[in-house]
Write a protein that holds these residues in place. Structure first.
Motif: not given
Length: 401
Positions: A113-115, A117-123, A129-139
């Protein structure tokens, strides 16, 4: 059946373990100690995020599932964390590419999924602090690879494998066109089948017998910090790593300049920009890539500089952390990114060339044991056959996945 396995990394120890469980009489030979090569020196990513559709993704998914089985069966525990993986992005232009990437990977069957910036900073606590987002793969998952090799070696011993460390294979022994054993620095060992699982050492070993194994060498340099509070859950790639993968560069919105750092242009070497944190709190960062003409575990001042440039701005939370050590490892690869897993000559089986060995290595050992036992392997191995056409992997030639 008497089997000699040469090479004590993930592939070799897994082959020995599973072959012994098939009832074979197995001897495992390692020139230094188990986990000495790439399996003891990589950052531990079990990385499905960017595995190409086809054999690479299929074997990696099976390999990821195999870790759960090994955790139950092996007599010794190993460090494994299944907390996913991210590739973060910092600019709107990169974000457009990531939207396309995630949709394509979802179509390939990955749980991605595409997450934001807030979700990235939590992980990933130390990230900018200004990261915009990320692809997240649970696999995706993470291993402390030497602990996995140690556990496989312990499992092999428990199954009756004769594990010999400090034994260097100097030549293959041939008779009437068949390989019937190996000569070593401690004498000759005969066998019905010799399995070569020597990674980046394979080409030089087999060249002495007129066998041209097109397996190249890629060096990665890794830096480890001292232990720090746990605040990085997934394994993490940065946007600079994206250009290493055809799954990104083949997208309609791809532009190289959006994913290229000035110092990469200057040196001609690309960064596999990554961060992860082991269970003891130490943080691994890297990795400059280059392609030496021979085996080398040297770390370089240029490598240290490139790691610093790739990480310091994107991870302000790591700027003041103490550095503990730095090392290098050499990874094997082929031009099509599939290892060679096949008989080369009667009595000689090759299982080498894994550029993504953490995901595929243990599963390859299981598949090899099935093939040696004369059974149909549970995954179609035609993509890894010896006689397929492979391109040049000469030293100094960069390779993109």
């Amino acid at each position: 059946m008497r089997v000699v396995v040469v090479g004590g990394g993930l592939v070799g120890t897994a082959t020995a373990y599973f072959a012994a469980r098939e009832g074979m009489q197995v001897t495992l030979l390692e020139q230094r100690h188990t986990g000495y090569g790439a399996s003891g020196r990589n950052p531990g990513f079990v990385w499905l995020h960017c595995r190409n559709p086809g054999w690479g993704l299929e074997v990696s998914l099976a390999g990821r599932a195999l870790y759960d089985e090994l955790a139950r069966e092996l007599p010794q525990s190993f460090e494994f964390r299944a907390e996913g993986g991210v590739i973060y992005f910092k600019t709107p232009e990169q974000g457009v590419v990531f939207e396309e990437f995630v949709k394509a990977r979802q179509a390939d069957g990955l749980d991605m999924e595409l997450i934001d910036g807030k979700a990235v900073r939590e992980l990933v606590g130390p990230i900018r602090p200004d990261v915009l987002g990320a692809s997240f793969c649970s696999n995706d998952a993470q291993i402390n690879t030497p602990t996995v090799v140690d556990a496989l070696a312990a499992g092999a011993r428990a199954e009756g494998v004769d594990v010999r460390e400090g034994v260097e294979v100097t030549a293959l022994v041939e008779s009437d066109g068949s390989v019937v054993g190996v000569d070593t620095n401690q004498g000759r060992i005969t066998a019905d089948i010799v399995v070569i699982a020597t990674g980046a050492w394979t080409q030089a070993l087999l060249a002495e017998h007129g066998i041209d194994a097109q397996i190249g060498i890629e060096r990665l340099q890794v830096l480890a910090t001292t232990p720090r509070p746990m605040d990085i859950r997934p394994v993490v790639y940065g946007p600079l790593a994206a250009k290493q993968y055809a799954l990104f560069t083949g997208l309609a919105s791809w532009k190289l300049d959006d994913f290229l750092a000035p110092y990469e242009t200057e040196t001609g070497n690309w960064m596999l920009q990554l961060v992860s944190q082991r269970a003891n709190g130490e943080t691994l960062i890297g990795c400059p890539m280059d392609y030496p003409t021979g085996i080398t575990h040297d770390v370089t001042l240029k490598g240290l500089r490139d790691i610093s440039l790739a990480i310091i701005d994107d991870f302000p939370g790591l700027r003041d952390v103490a550095i503990d050590r730095m090392w290098a490892g050499v990874l094997p690869f082929t031009s099509d990114q599939h290892p060679i897993v096949d008989f080369v000559r009667p009595g000689l089986f090759l299982a080498a060339g894994h550029i993504f060995g953490n995901a595929a290595g243990p599963m390859t050992g299981k598949l090899v044991s099935q093939m040696l036992a004369g059974r149909q392997p549970e995954i179609d191995m035609s993509a890894c056959r010896w006689d397929r056409a492979l391109g040049s992997v000469a030293g100094g030639e960069s390779m993109h996945w």
